[in-house]
Design a protein around this motif. Sequence first.
Motif, PDB file in Angstrom:
ATOM      1  N   GLY A  45       3.534   0.972  23.961  1.00  0.00           N
ATOM      2  CA  GLY A  45       3.974   0.496  22.648  1.00  0.00           C
ATOM      3  C   GLY A  45       3.223  -0.715  22.122  1.00  0.00           C
ATOM      4  N   LYS A  46       2.425  -1.367  22.972  1.00  0.00           N
ATOM      5  CA  LYS A  46       1.734  -2.576  22.520  1.00  0.00           C
ATOM      6  C   LYS A  46       0.754  -2.277  21.389  1.00  0.00           C
ATOM      7  CE  LYS A  46      -1.990  -4.274  23.672  1.00  0.00           C
ATOM      8  NZ  LYS A  46      -3.254  -4.878  24.109  1.00  0.00           N
ATOM      9  N   GLY A  47       0.006  -1.165  21.512  1.00  0.00           N
ATOM     10  CA  GLY A  47      -0.973  -0.825  20.484  1.00  0.00           C
ATOM     11  C   GLY A  47      -0.332  -0.562  19.129  1.00  0.00           C
ATOM     12  N   VAL A  48       0.841   0.071  19.147  1.00  0.00           N
ATOM     13  CA  VAL A  48       1.563   0.343  17.900  1.00  0.00           C
ATOM     14  C   VAL A  48       1.935  -0.969  17.212  1.00  0.00           C
ATOM     15  CG1 VAL A  48       3.676   1.324  16.925  1.00  0.00           C
ATOM     16  CG2 VAL A  48       2.441   2.565  18.704  1.00  0.00           C
ATOM     17  N   LEU A  49       2.449  -1.907  17.981  1.00  0.00           N
ATOM     18  CA  LEU A  49       2.845  -3.196  17.411  1.00  0.00           C
ATOM     19  C   LEU A  49       1.646  -3.978  16.896  1.00  0.00           C
ATOM     20  CD1 LEU A  49       5.502  -3.999  20.121  1.00  0.00           C
ATOM     21  CD2 LEU A  49       5.984  -3.893  17.661  1.00  0.00           C
ATOM     22  N   ASN A  50       0.571  -4.016  17.680  1.00  0.00           N
ATOM     23  CA  ASN A  50      -0.618  -4.740  17.227  1.00  0.00           C
ATOM     24  C   ASN A  50      -1.191  -4.134  15.957  1.00  0.00           C
ATOM     25  OD1 ASN A  50      -0.629  -6.730  19.149  1.00  0.00           O
ATOM     26  ND2 ASN A  50      -2.134  -5.754  20.470  1.00  0.00           N
ATOM     27  N   ASN A  51      -1.217  -2.811  15.879  1.00  0.00           N
ATOM     28  CA  ASN A  51      -1.713  -2.131  14.678  1.00  0.00           C
ATOM     29  C   ASN A  51      -0.912  -2.559  13.455  1.00  0.00           C
ATOM     30  OD1 ASN A  51      -3.014  -0.126  12.977  1.00  0.00           O
ATOM     31  ND2 ASN A  51      -1.173   1.109  13.239  1.00  0.00           N
ATOM     32  N   ARG A  52       0.412  -2.535  13.583  1.00  0.00           N
ATOM     33  CA  ARG A  52       1.260  -2.822  12.425  1.00  0.00           C
ATOM     34  C   ARG A  52       1.198  -4.298  12.029  1.00  0.00           C
ATOM     35  NH1 ARG A  52       2.661  -3.229   8.207  1.00  0.00           N
ATOM     36  NH2 ARG A  52       4.576  -2.531   7.182  1.00  0.00           N
ATOM     37  N   ILE A  53       1.197  -5.197  13.024  1.00  0.00           N
ATOM     38  CA  ILE A  53       1.125  -6.628  12.705  1.00  0.00           C
ATOM     39  C   ILE A  53      -0.215  -6.968  12.071  1.00  0.00           C
ATOM     40  CG2 ILE A  53       1.058  -8.941  13.720  1.00  0.00           C
ATOM     41  CD1 ILE A  53       3.094  -7.870  15.838  1.00  0.00           C
ATOM     42  N   SER A  54      -1.302  -6.436  12.651  1.00  0.00           N
ATOM     43  CA  SER A  54      -2.633  -6.709  12.098  1.00  0.00           C
ATOM     44  C   SER A  54      -2.763  -6.127  10.700  1.00  0.00           C
ATOM     45  CB  SER A  54      -3.710  -6.127  13.019  1.00  0.00           C
ATOM     46  OG  SER A  54      -4.987  -6.552  12.614  1.00  0.00           O
ATOM     47  N   GLU A  55      -2.238  -4.923  10.505  1.00  0.00           N
ATOM     48  CA  GLU A  55      -2.279  -4.315   9.169  1.00  0.00           C
ATOM     49  C   GLU A  55      -1.571  -5.199   8.146  1.00  0.00           C
ATOM     50  OE1 GLU A  55       0.331  -1.152   6.710  1.00  0.00           O
ATOM     51  OE2 GLU A  55       0.195  -0.853   8.871  1.00  0.00           O
ATOM     52  N   TYR A  56      -0.397  -5.699   8.512  1.00  0.00           N
ATOM     53  CA  TYR A  56       0.368  -6.554   7.607  1.00  0.00           C
ATOM     54  C   TYR A  56      -0.412  -7.817   7.251  1.00  0.00           C
ATOM     55  CZ  TYR A  56       4.070  -9.721   6.017  1.00  0.00           C
ATOM     56  OH  TYR A  56       4.818 -10.604   5.289  1.00  0.00           O
ATOM     57  N   ILE A  57      -0.985  -8.464   8.266  1.00  0.00           N
ATOM     58  CA  ILE A  57      -1.708  -9.714   8.025  1.00  0.00           C
ATOM     59  C   ILE A  57      -2.968  -9.470   7.203  1.00  0.00           C
ATOM     60  CG2 ILE A  57      -3.031 -11.548   9.160  1.00  0.00           C
ATOM     61  CD1 ILE A  57      -0.927 -11.466  11.411  1.00  0.00           C
ATOM     62  N   LEU A 236       8.411 -11.051  10.830  1.00  0.00           N
ATOM     63  CA  LEU A 236       7.541 -10.800   9.676  1.00  0.00           C
ATOM     64  C   LEU A 236       8.119  -9.741   8.738  1.00  0.00           C
ATOM     65  CD1 LEU A 236       4.026 -10.838  11.387  1.00  0.00           C
ATOM     66  CD2 LEU A 236       5.019 -12.621   9.937  1.00  0.00           C
ATOM     67  N   GLY A 237       9.240  -9.134   9.141  1.00  0.00           N
ATOM     68  CA  GLY A 237       9.909  -8.165   8.284  1.00  0.00           C
ATOM     69  C   GLY A 237       9.332  -6.770   8.345  1.00  0.00           C
ATOM     70  N   ILE A 238       8.670  -6.444   9.444  1.00  0.00           N
ATOM     71  CA  ILE A 238       8.033  -5.123   9.529  1.00  0.00           C
ATOM     72  C   ILE A 238       8.570  -4.304  10.699  1.00  0.00           C
ATOM     73  CG2 ILE A 238       5.907  -5.774   8.359  1.00  0.00           C
ATOM     74  CD1 ILE A 238       4.595  -6.272  11.009  1.00  0.00           C
ATOM     75  N   LEU A 239       9.725  -4.714  11.266  1.00  0.00           N
ATOM     76  CA  LEU A 239      10.341  -3.959  12.344  1.00  0.00           C
ATOM     77  C   LEU A 239      11.812  -3.783  12.024  1.00  0.00           C
ATOM     78  CD1 LEU A 239       9.727  -2.831  15.253  1.00  0.00           C
ATOM     79  CD2 LEU A 239      10.673  -4.956  16.120  1.00  0.00           C
ATOM     80  N   PHE A 240      12.305  -2.550  12.144  1.00  0.00           N
ATOM     81  CA  PHE A 240      13.720  -2.291  11.904  1.00  0.00           C
ATOM     82  C   PHE A 240      14.569  -3.092  12.883  1.00  0.00           C
ATOM     83  CE2 PHE A 240      12.648   1.970   9.909  1.00  0.00           C
ATOM     84  CZ  PHE A 240      13.104   1.605   8.649  1.00  0.00           C
ATOM     85  N   GLU A 241      15.774  -3.421  12.462  1.00  0.00           N
ATOM     86  CA  GLU A 241      16.697  -4.160  13.319  1.00  0.00           C
ATOM     87  C   GLU A 241      17.440  -3.245  14.284  1.00  0.00           C
ATOM     88  OE1 GLU A 241      17.073  -7.265  13.555  1.00  0.00           O
ATOM     89  OE2 GLU A 241      16.147  -8.117  11.778  1.00  0.00           O
ATOM     90  N   SER A 248      12.485   5.668  21.657  1.00  0.00           N
ATOM     91  CA  SER A 248      11.433   5.788  22.665  1.00  0.00           C
ATOM     92  C   SER A 248      10.346   4.740  22.500  1.00  0.00           C
ATOM     93  CB  SER A 248      10.802   7.195  22.594  1.00  0.00           C
ATOM     94  OG  SER A 248      10.260   7.404  21.306  1.00  0.00           O
ATOM     95  N   GLY A 249      10.297   4.086  21.367  1.00  0.00           N
ATOM     96  CA  GLY A 249       9.278   3.074  21.131  1.00  0.00           C
ATOM     97  C   GLY A 249       9.635   2.279  19.901  1.00  0.00           C
ATOM     98  N   PRO A 250       8.794   1.346  19.519  1.00  0.00           N
ATOM     99  CA  PRO A 250       9.069   0.535  18.336  1.00  0.00           C
ATOM    100  C   PRO A 250       9.153   1.376  17.084  1.00  0.00           C
ATOM    101  CG  PRO A 250       7.018  -0.144  19.426  1.00  0.00           C
ATOM    102  CD  PRO A 250       7.547   1.014  20.165  1.00  0.00           C
ATOM    103  N   THR A 251      10.138   1.094  16.240  1.00  0.00           N
ATOM    104  CA  THR A 251      10.295   1.800  14.977  1.00  0.00           C
ATOM    105  C   THR A 251       9.842   0.881  13.859  1.00  0.00           C
ATOM    106  OG1 THR A 251      12.174   2.985  15.873  1.00  0.00           O
ATOM    107  CG2 THR A 251      11.921   3.007  13.476  1.00  0.00           C
ATOM    108  N   LEU A 252       8.819   1.279  13.152  1.00  0.00           N
ATOM    109  CA  LEU A 252       8.202   0.387  12.178  1.00  0.00           C
ATOM    110  C   LEU A 252       8.444   0.857  10.761  1.00  0.00           C
ATOM    111  CD1 LEU A 252       4.839  -0.133  14.042  1.00  0.00           C
ATOM    112  CD2 LEU A 252       6.848  -1.586  14.092  1.00  0.00           C
ATOM    113  N   VAL A 253       8.539  -0.096   9.863  1.00  0.00           N
ATOM    114  CA  VAL A 253       8.683   0.221   8.451  1.00  0.00           C
ATOM    115  C   VAL A 253       7.378   0.789   7.941  1.00  0.00           C
ATOM    116  CG1 VAL A 253       9.139  -0.756   6.170  1.00  0.00           C
ATOM    117  CG2 VAL A 253      10.361  -1.647   8.168  1.00  0.00           C
TER     118      VAL A 253
END
Length: 255
Positions: A45-57, A236-241, A248-253
């Motif tokens: 799941g680390k790659g998914v989170l890094n992708n989404r955070i980097s995309e946002y920034i 950062l407001g990009i992950l569901f609560e 099964s993994g991080p759920t992203l907006v």
Amino acid sequence: MNRRRRVYEGKAKVLYEGPEPGTLIQHFKDDTTAFDNTKHELIDGKGVLNNRISEYIFTRLNDIGVPTHFIRSLNMREQLVREVEIIPIEVVVRNVAAGSIAKRLGIEEGTPLPRSIIEFYYKADELHDPMVSEEHITAFGWATPQEIDDIMALALRINDFLTGLFLGVGIRLVDFKVEFGRLYEGDMMRIVLADEISPDSCRLWDIATQDKLDKDRFRRDLGGLVEAYQEVARRLGILFENDPKKRSGPTLVKS
């Protein structure tokens, strides 16, 4: 189905040929490394989170006029980016003493620096990415004096933006590493931000608790790396609560 052509594979990402000339697909892996790849694990799941955070920034940086290679998100792990000629220099911006600067200069970790400091490191794993000066960079032709000026101006602008962004969500930006590339558009060339900005490439500390929300959790065997990255994404407001234990993994907006 046609097999994608791999252009480059690094420790945490793979670049594939893009759908149009001058584009690449940047794929974020779950590989987690430290100490020149001598420490290596797969963290789901680390790659998914890094992708989404980097995309946002990168999207936010594009919005304020900072030139980047980022075009758009493609899926949970991939981005469409412009193909650039990477300058073989890692640019580190430091606001607080931590990591190597604390050891080199004997400064207590957590000490605010007199001002933001920019350091340059030559990208060469086999040499352990040695620290270099502007003289080295120009003498060996890695970048011109004007390109160094552009890089430093962009790095400080990015630092100002990120400091405010993270401060607003209760996170202290201790330091971060970025890379730049040359983007060729016809007869014109300009320096743009490339690679990624994520908890893999930043030191992020919770302001209230000083808890580390970055890859130091892996480097220092603190555990809880994915949970820390999820916390950054949540703030950062990009992950569901929603309770991540039910998934099964991080759920992203979606973007």
